[in-house]
Design an enzyme around this catalytic site. Structure first.
Site, PDB file in Angstrom:
ATOM      1  N   ASP A  63       0.799  -1.223   0.000  1.00 13.91           N
ATOM      2  CA  ASP A  63       0.000   0.000   0.000  1.00 13.91           C
ATOM      3  C   ASP A  63       0.832   1.273   0.000  1.00 13.91           C
ATOM      4  O   ASP A  63       0.330   2.338  -0.364  1.00 13.91           O
ATOM      5  CB  ASP A  63      -0.968  -0.006   1.183  1.00 13.91           C
ATOM      6  N   TYR A 107     -10.003  -0.205   2.011  1.00 11.16           N
ATOM      7  CA  TYR A 107      -9.526  -0.137   3.389  1.00 11.16           C
ATOM      8  C   TYR A 107      -9.093   1.279   3.767  1.00 11.16           C
ATOM      9  O   TYR A 107      -8.618   2.048   2.925  1.00 11.16           O
ATOM     10  CB  TYR A 107      -8.336  -1.083   3.605  1.00 11.16           C
ATOM     11  N   TYR A 149      -6.653   3.219   6.750  1.00  7.97           N
ATOM     12  CA  TYR A 149      -5.607   2.959   7.735  1.00  7.97           C
ATOM     13  C   TYR A 149      -5.292   4.233   8.510  1.00  7.97           C
ATOM     14  O   TYR A 149      -4.953   5.263   7.917  1.00  7.97           O
ATOM     15  CB  TYR A 149      -4.329   2.459   7.056  1.00  7.97           C
TER      16      TYR A 149
END
Length: 623
Positions: free
Chosen positions: A286, A369, A371
């Site tokens: 990522d 997602y 984070y």
């Protein structure tokens, strides 16, 4: 430039980014097809920074020619206004451009093979609102997968406001060459029905039972901010932000003594444990493939951050190399953290002091997602790093009520594969200076005998990790294992070396097998700890370009030399993060999954450094 006298470790400004791009333009290095997949500050020479030398501000521009797929790195000194270096990129691909996400969807939807697959499944009338997710391809050495490749999985939406992750089209994979703007091939396997259960969230009727919590600091916060420099209760540090790592911390000192020169989370890998054609290749990097900082959120008061907040903006480069402001990219505030210490004496008199911590945070959204990266500084000299994973789990489709060894059913017919989120922190220690050594400390039981006549005795054992190969280590909760970074030049009043300990939380390392390509590409995730001597060009644990890289770069390549890490400037690389077996409670949006570690003083201070906290600092204590 607006910042006439920047500190060498200050984040890049809009003026600097524009000035750097102008140098490249003057050199004739920018054409209509030139794009900028990655623009990063060049880390200044450490010795010069420590010596207080004036800033020589440099920027590394990665240039991609979208017409040919060729890429190069150009370093520009914005202080001198000149090109420092220019060289072609080596193995691997630069990170993806934002515009390539739209390109991938457009190319996929224009493909006759993809449209035929949708028609065959009876989904031709739903193409308009289909979402073709652009996904990093991993590396498998296929003949047609050279150059700039991406894969695309298809998800359906009821309309453009619907969450696509609820409606996967199982077994449909498009493989694309972005430079040639064409579909290499389409795989179309099976006829699993598309799950139709709603994935909408955020619009449920709100409960009315929660009463307000008000956080006030009527006299303001206890920290001071001067540009990137932060001072708070014995702590001093500089706050940074860049397109790849996102949030970075620099020159952390406690009570005017150095602890860490630099701290960040420069990479994470998300490997999936599913064998289906649509997911066996998934192993997202990522930071290195998508850029954590470039995908950073603008944080909002009362939502992402609560209290008396100081925000830091960030300035990054867009796909065309132009500066872009990310407002409120970093949030900083104080929060109460319960009891720091307490004792009730023999007369019943209690002394108690409350803890608080300074919170420095940023949040990045990578596809499905989200984070959060939270760094906490405590009044007792402890540092904590916490990663918060939330967002929406990646999904596939299956027969409702069936069982899969690699995915759990989280809604009717909707399956979420097992996967991991393995973060790697880079901790450039400087405990009372640059000369440090690293020890592994374990609690050790003693067999019954002369040294343990009653069977109750145990002790601890400290083992120096002298070389890079010796320092490839796993955590061990059964022995309360910690790693201790000791000064080789300074001692405390007891004559012991001053030290800080890295305290891991229990977590798994990479579950993939050594024969897998993700193991070769994410070897950094196979150990909880690596230790290297500081080297300015060793920044990213999976190498500079993990995108489409066959593997072996980064930590495994550097540590093959087995250099000494004793009595030197050491960098600790710590792997942590959750192994996720999804559950129904993770749907349709996932509660935060927490992971992280602590860095705490061990003999760095001569006594409890929080003895001088006022007892009424958080209000009067009444019996």
């Amino acid at each position: 430039m607006s910042n006439a006298h920047p500190h060498p470790l200050d984040p890049l400004t809009a003026d600097e980014l524009a000035a750097g791009r102008a140098v490249l333009e003057a050199q004739g290095m920018i054409t209509e097809t030139t794009r900028f997949p990655q623009v990063l500050p060049v880390e200044p020479d450490k010795a010069a920074v420590l010596a207080g030398a004036p800033a020589n501000r440099r920027i590394q521009f990665t240039l991609l020619d979208t017409a040919t797929g060729e890429s190069a790195d150009a370093v520009v000194s914005v202080t001198a206004g000149e090109l420092v270096s220019h060289e072609k990129c080596g193995e691997g691909q630069p990170p993806y451009l934002f515009e390539e996400y739209d390109l991938a969807e457009a190319v996929t939807k224009a493909s006759p093979e993809w449209r035929a697959a949708m028609e065959r499944r009876g989904l031709g009338d739903r193409i308009e609102h289909a979402f073709c997710a652009p996904l990093a391809p991993g590396y498998f050495g296929r003949e047609d997968e050279t150059g700039r490749v991406i894969r695309s999985l298809t998800f359906l939406r009821e309309d453009d406001t619907d969450s696509p992750w609820a409606h996967p089209v199982e077994g449909l994979v498009a493989h694309l060459n972005l430079t040639e703007q064409r579909v290499l091939r389409v795989e179309d396997e099976g006829d699993t029905p598309v799950p139709e259960d709603s994935g909408r969230y955020g619009h449920h009727p709100a409960r009315t039972t929660l009463k307000p919590i008000e956080i006030t600091q009527p006299e303001g916060p206890s920290f001071q901010v001067d540009g990137s420099l932060v001072t708070w209760e014995g702590w001093q540090l500089r706050v940074g932000f860049n397109a790849r790592e996102g949030l970075t911390l620099h020159q952390l000192t406690f009570q005017d003594r150095s602890v860490l020169y630099r701290a960040s989370v420069p990479e994470m890998v998300v490997p999936y444990g599913d064998t289906s054609i649509g997911r066996f290749w998934i192993s997202y990097f990522d930071a290195g493939e998508y850029l954590l900082g470039k995908n950073g959120n603008s944080l909002r008061l009362g939502c992402d951050c609560l209290g008396v907040i100081h925000y830091f903006d960030a300035f990054l480069a867009d796909d065309h190399g132009q500066p872009v402001r990310v407002p409120n990219a970093i949030c900083m505030h104080e929060e109460d953290y319960g009891i720091l210490w307490k004792h009730t004496d023999l007369d019943g008199k209690a002394e108690v002091r409350r803890s608080r911590r300074l919170v420095i945070s940023s949040i990045s959204t990578i596809g499905n997602y989200d984070y959060g990266f939270f760094w906490y500084l405590y009044l007792d000299g402890t540092i904590e790093c916490e990663a918060k994973a939330t967002g929406i789990v990646f999904s596939g489709a299956g027969e409702p009520g069936s069982a899969s060894p690699h995915a759990s059913e989280i809604a009717p017919g909707l399956f979420a594969p097992v996967h991991q989120h393995l973060f790697c922190a880079r901790l450039d220690f400087a405990v009372d200076g640059q000369r440090n050594s690293v020890y592994e400390v374990d609690a050790v039981g003693i067999p019954v005998g002369e040294k343990n006549p009653y069977g109750n005795a145990f002790t601890w054992k400290a083992t120096e990790l002298r070389t890079e190969q010796e320092a490839k280590r796993h955590a061990n909760p059964a022995t309360a294992r910690v790693w201790e970074v000791r000064s080789t030049e300074h001692t405390n009043r007891l004559g012991a070396p001053t030290a800080y300990q890295l305290v891991p939380r229990p977590s798994a390392t990479l579950m993939a097998q050594p024969e897998s390509t993700v193991y070769q590409r994410a070897t950094f995730a196979t150990n909880h700890l690596w230790v290297t001597p500081y080297a300015p060009d060793e920044r990213f644990p999976a190498g500079d370009r993990p995108n489409a890289h066959p593997g072996g770069a980064g930590l495994p390549a550097w540590t093959a030399a087995d250099r000494s890490v004793s009595d030197t400037d050491v960098v600790l690389w710590h792997v942590f993060g959750p192994t996720h077996i999804p559950r129904p409670e993770d749907w349709p949006v996932m509660p935060v999954d927490y992971s992280g570690f602590m860095v705490r003083p061990y003999g760095f201070c001569d006594r409890n450094p929080a003895l001088d906290l006022p007892s009424a600092a958080h209000g009067h204590c009444e019996h």
